[in-house]
Design an enzyme around this catalytic site. Sequence first.
Site, PDB file in Angstrom:
ATOM      1  CD  GLU A 134      11.062  -6.426 -17.141  1.00  0.00           C
ATOM      2  OE1 GLU A 134      12.177  -7.284 -17.073  1.00  0.00           O
ATOM      3  OE2 GLU A 134      10.987  -5.706 -18.021  1.00  0.00           O
ATOM      4  CE1 TYR A 145       9.131  -7.293  -9.980  1.00  0.00           C
ATOM      5  CE2 TYR A 145       9.334  -7.405 -12.273  1.00  0.00           C
ATOM      6  CZ  TYR A 145       8.663  -7.066 -10.983  1.00  0.00           C
ATOM      7  OH  TYR A 145       7.533  -6.500 -11.219  1.00  0.00           O
ATOM      8  CD  GLN A 198       3.499   4.255 -10.164  1.00  0.00           C
ATOM      9  OE1 GLN A 198       4.111   5.259 -10.426  1.00  0.00           O
ATOM     10  NE2 GLN A 198       3.208   3.024 -10.573  1.00  0.00           N
ATOM     11  CB  ILE A 249      -0.919  -0.013   1.160  1.00  0.00           C
ATOM     12  CG1 ILE A 249      -2.135   0.898   0.837  1.00  0.00           C
ATOM     13  CG2 ILE A 249      -0.192   0.152   2.533  1.00  0.00           C
ATOM     14  CD1 ILE A 249      -3.201   0.774   1.930  1.00  0.00           C
ATOM     15  CB  ALA A 298       6.913  -7.043  -5.547  1.00  0.00           C
ATOM     16  CB  SER A 331       5.490  -7.859 -14.152  1.00  0.00           C
ATOM     17  OG  SER A 331       6.552  -7.189 -14.896  1.00  0.00           O
ATOM     18  CG  HIS A 357       1.573   0.839 -14.325  1.00  0.00           C
ATOM     19  ND1 HIS A 357       2.020  -0.457 -14.441  1.00  0.00           N
ATOM     20  CD2 HIS A 357       1.593   0.750 -12.791  1.00  0.00           C
ATOM     21  CE1 HIS A 357       1.683  -1.096 -13.507  1.00  0.00           C
ATOM     22  NE2 HIS A 357       1.499  -0.367 -12.481  1.00  0.00           N
TER      23      HIS A 357
HETATM   24  P1  NAP Z   1       6.630   0.122  -5.692  1.00  0.00           P
HETATM   25  O1  NAP Z   1       6.436   1.475  -5.827  1.00  0.00           O
HETATM   26  O2  NAP Z   1       8.108  -0.702  -5.721  1.00  0.00           O
HETATM   27  O3  NAP Z   1       6.076  -0.619  -4.439  1.00  0.00           O
HETATM   28  C1  NAP Z   1       6.398  -1.859  -3.829  1.00  0.00           C
HETATM   29  C2  NAP Z   1       5.636  -2.107  -2.421  1.00  0.00           C
HETATM   30  O4  NAP Z   1       6.107  -3.517  -1.948  1.00  0.00           O
HETATM   31  C3  NAP Z   1       6.055  -1.196  -1.515  1.00  0.00           C
HETATM   32  O5  NAP Z   1       5.082  -0.586  -0.500  1.00  0.00           O
HETATM   33  C4  NAP Z   1       6.919  -2.001  -0.565  1.00  0.00           C
HETATM   34  O6  NAP Z   1       7.272  -1.232   0.800  1.00  0.00           O
HETATM   35  C5  NAP Z   1       6.473  -3.190  -0.540  1.00  0.00           C
HETATM   36  N1  NAP Z   1       7.389  -4.121  -0.140  1.00  0.00           N
HETATM   37  C6  NAP Z   1       8.522  -4.394  -0.579  1.00  0.00           C
HETATM   38  N2  NAP Z   1       9.173  -5.461   0.112  1.00  0.00           N
HETATM   39  C7  NAP Z   1       8.110  -6.008   0.847  1.00  0.00           C
HETATM   40  C8  NAP Z   1       8.029  -7.029   1.808  1.00  0.00           C
HETATM   41  N3  NAP Z   1       9.426  -7.768   2.151  1.00  0.00           N
HETATM   42  N4  NAP Z   1       7.317  -7.026   2.528  1.00  0.00           N
HETATM   43  C9  NAP Z   1       6.001  -6.294   2.395  1.00  0.00           C
HETATM   44  N5  NAP Z   1       6.154  -5.320   1.718  1.00  0.00           N
HETATM   45  C10 NAP Z   1       7.185  -4.961   0.669  1.00  0.00           C
HETATM   46  O7  NAP Z   1       5.959  -0.869  -6.728  1.00  0.00           O
HETATM   47  P2  NAP Z   1       4.608  -0.466  -7.717  1.00  0.00           P
HETATM   48  O8  NAP Z   1       5.365   0.095  -8.952  1.00  0.00           O
HETATM   49  O9  NAP Z   1       3.889   0.233  -6.961  1.00  0.00           O
HETATM   50  O10 NAP Z   1       4.386  -1.771  -8.338  1.00  0.00           O
HETATM   51  C11 NAP Z   1       3.398  -2.645  -7.714  1.00  0.00           C
HETATM   52  C12 NAP Z   1       3.191  -4.224  -7.935  1.00  0.00           C
HETATM   53  O11 NAP Z   1       3.036  -4.157  -9.215  1.00  0.00           O
HETATM   54  C13 NAP Z   1       4.687  -4.648  -7.753  1.00  0.00           C
HETATM   55  O12 NAP Z   1       4.292  -6.025  -7.399  1.00  0.00           O
HETATM   56  C14 NAP Z   1       5.281  -4.613  -9.043  1.00  0.00           C
HETATM   57  O13 NAP Z   1       6.280  -5.838  -9.057  1.00  0.00           O
HETATM   58  C15 NAP Z   1       4.226  -5.057  -9.847  1.00  0.00           C
HETATM   59  N6  NAP Z   1       4.323  -4.375 -11.265  1.00  0.00           N
HETATM   60  C16 NAP Z   1       4.479  -2.952 -11.424  1.00  0.00           C
HETATM   61  C17 NAP Z   1       4.460  -2.374 -12.667  1.00  0.00           C
HETATM   62  C18 NAP Z   1       4.913  -0.838 -12.702  1.00  0.00           C
HETATM   63  O14 NAP Z   1       5.280  -0.767 -14.080  1.00  0.00           O
HETATM   64  N7  NAP Z   1       4.868  -0.200 -11.840  1.00  0.00           N
HETATM   65  C19 NAP Z   1       4.305  -3.230 -13.789  1.00  0.00           C
HETATM   66  C20 NAP Z   1       3.996  -4.529 -13.646  1.00  0.00           C
HETATM   67  C21 NAP Z   1       3.752  -5.065 -12.192  1.00  0.00           C
HETATM   68  P3  NAP Z   1       8.004  -0.040   1.342  1.00  0.00           P
HETATM   69  O15 NAP Z   1       7.121   1.205   1.061  1.00  0.00           O
HETATM   70  O16 NAP Z   1       8.074  -0.424   2.882  1.00  0.00           O
HETATM   71  O17 NAP Z   1       9.097  -0.171   0.597  1.00  0.00           O
HETATM   72  O1  F7E Z   2      13.564   0.298 -16.616  1.00  0.00           O
HETATM   73  C1  F7E Z   2      16.492   1.156 -18.971  1.00  0.00           C
HETATM   74  C2  F7E Z   2      16.502  -0.072 -18.182  1.00  0.00           C
HETATM   75  O2  F7E Z   2      13.783   0.137 -14.237  1.00  0.00           O
HETATM   76  C3  F7E Z   2      13.314   0.610 -18.044  1.00  0.00           C
HETATM   77  C4  F7E Z   2       9.153  -1.886 -12.817  1.00  0.00           C
HETATM   78  O3  F7E Z   2       8.142  -1.612 -12.626  1.00  0.00           O
HETATM   79  O4  F7E Z   2       8.264  -2.162 -15.297  1.00  0.00           O
HETATM   80  C5  F7E Z   2       9.510  -1.808 -14.204  1.00  0.00           C
HETATM   81  O5  F7E Z   2      10.587  -2.573 -14.780  1.00  0.00           O
HETATM   82  C6  F7E Z   2      14.132   0.422 -18.899  1.00  0.00           C
HETATM   83  C7  F7E Z   2      15.132  -0.730 -19.000  1.00  0.00           C
HETATM   84  O6  F7E Z   2      11.622  -0.411 -15.558  1.00  0.00           O
HETATM   85  C8  F7E Z   2      18.384   3.233 -16.667  1.00  0.00           C
HETATM   86  O7  F7E Z   2      17.496  -1.098 -18.750  1.00  0.00           O
HETATM   87  C9  F7E Z   2      18.289   2.728 -18.656  1.00  0.00           C
HETATM   88  O8  F7E Z   2      15.224  -1.380 -20.231  1.00  0.00           O
HETATM   89  O9  F7E Z   2      12.339   2.070 -15.075  1.00  0.00           O
HETATM   90  P1  F7E Z   2      13.047   0.616 -15.286  1.00  0.00           P
HETATM   91  P2  F7E Z   2      11.666  -1.990 -15.992  1.00  0.00           P
HETATM   92  O10 F7E Z   2      12.870  -2.631 -15.709  1.00  0.00           O
HETATM   93  O11 F7E Z   2      10.935  -1.819 -17.279  1.00  0.00           O
HETATM   94  C10 F7E Z   2       7.919  -3.439 -15.202  1.00  0.00           C
HETATM   95  C11 F7E Z   2       6.713  -3.809 -16.076  1.00  0.00           C
HETATM   96  C12 F7E Z   2       8.050  -4.116 -13.945  1.00  0.00           C
HETATM   97  O12 F7E Z   2       7.195  -5.163 -13.321  1.00  0.00           O
HETATM   98  C13 F7E Z   2       9.072  -3.449 -12.802  1.00  0.00           C
HETATM   99  O13 F7E Z   2       8.533  -3.887 -11.476  1.00  0.00           O
HETATM  100  O14 F7E Z   2      15.203   1.678 -18.813  1.00  0.00           O
HETATM  101  N1  F7E Z   2      17.297   1.974 -18.324  1.00  0.00           N
HETATM  102  N2  F7E Z   2      18.996   3.603 -17.940  1.00  0.00           N
HETATM  103  C14 F7E Z   2      17.322   2.521 -16.931  1.00  0.00           C
HETATM  104  N3  F7E Z   2      16.725   1.790 -16.039  1.00  0.00           N
HETATM  105  C15 F7E Z   2      16.753   2.564 -14.719  1.00  0.00           C
HETATM  106  N4  F7E Z   2      16.205   1.908 -13.571  1.00  0.00           N
HETATM  107  N5  F7E Z   2      17.888   3.389 -14.416  1.00  0.00           N
HETATM  108  C16 F7E Z   2      18.643   3.693 -15.433  1.00  0.00           C
HETATM  109  O15 F7E Z   2      19.342   4.580 -15.446  1.00  0.00           O
END
Ligand code: NAP
Ligand code: F7E
Length: 347
Positions: free
Chosen positions: A127, A149, A12, A9, A82, A125, A179
Amino acid sequence: MRRAFITGITGQDGSYLADFLLAKGYEVHGLTRTESPARADRIQHLRDNPRLVLHFGDLCDAMALYRIIHKVQPHEVYNLAAQSHVGLSFDSPDHTANVTGMGALRVLEAITQSGCKPRFYQASSSEMFGKVVEAPQSERTPFYPRSPYGVAKAFGHWMTVNYRESHSLHASSGILFNHESPRRGEAFVTRKITKAIARIKAGMQHSLALGNLDARRDWGFAPEYVEAMWLMLQQDQPGDYVIATGETHSVREFVATAFDHVGLDWHAFVVIDPKFIRPTEVDLLVGDASKARRVLGWEPRTRFVDLVRLMVDADMDALEEEVARSQWGESCRTEKFVEQPQLVSQV
Ligand code: NAP
Ligand code: F7E
């Protein structure tokens, strides 16, 4: 009153989902691993809402999950917690598998042991598609994860499918593509870029170090994606859904659009640092969300350029406010005014 339990919660998506469900009249229960609500800044604005209840726990603590779910008896459970950083998962594969993969199993098991039958959402995801075998990717595209991951998410995904089939649980999996939003973590590339631009404009930073600029992602706006999560749990039948915009852009395009928005040429500021290049990369993601459109009636509304601009604007505004606050604090100190830190009530 409907009760929802959200893990993650303070993240993001969790914070936007809490906003969304509270506005719908839900009682929202959230898992937090910090004992200090003051540190959970994404849900600070909700701290006085009597329908928000936080529970201390961790996805690695099966007993705590069981106790909370048994006590709350939620109608809906959203597993969003996560270790979500792909790059970090290469350095911490064991921890990532434990939290991101096994964590999903612990929540599913806590649900079945608790005797209640909530509807369940798993944050899967894009991913999981990793080294993609086709484009665009749909619910039928095979997985080929490219990071610890991605592998952990594939485990959580298949566990969700298995509990749906073996325990008749209403368990759905949202295969969400990237997102973003102003609440995005600062270590993800979009927010890293937009935050850096605000600092560069303010003269507080002079360069931005990035890794692979060629990777292509399907970027949408986070508040719209949490609506899709909720819609999945309102269906008679559970299922798996791709949630995406259907547009793909490179990191380079994101950089160029963002710098362009504030009238700067990115070439003058961006440097490549190999430490941000991953051992294995996901080169191309683009989702086919036609099932979500057909069954859920869900559609993305915010397009790429608008998303980039709104994130840049939000970081510029936030920095301006931060500077104004620190100047105000400075002037108070010179007047020997001692500011009391605001006490944050238990949320
Ligand atoms: P986020 O901002 O990184 O939030 C992760 C959350 O997980 C935080 O509330 C964090 O708590 C909590 N957490 C981490 N380790 C934990 C643990 N051991 N026990 C309990 N809580 C823990 O992620 P998000 O972007 O909101 O994404 C939400 C979910 O969707 C994640 O599962 C992510 O992998 C998945 N997802 C994200 C995207 C994207 O583009 N954003 C896309 C596909 C899937 P703290 O605040 O204490 O760190
Ligand atoms: O990277 C490239 C990097 O870390 C996007 C998570 O929410 O979405 C997210 O995963 C791209 C990659 O997101 C930097 O190599 C270049 O190709 O923003 P990112 P991600 O890896 O796509 C998926 C759907 C999830 O599920 C995950 O939880 O950007 N890149 N330069 C970089 N990435 C980062 N972080 N930092 C750099 O400096």
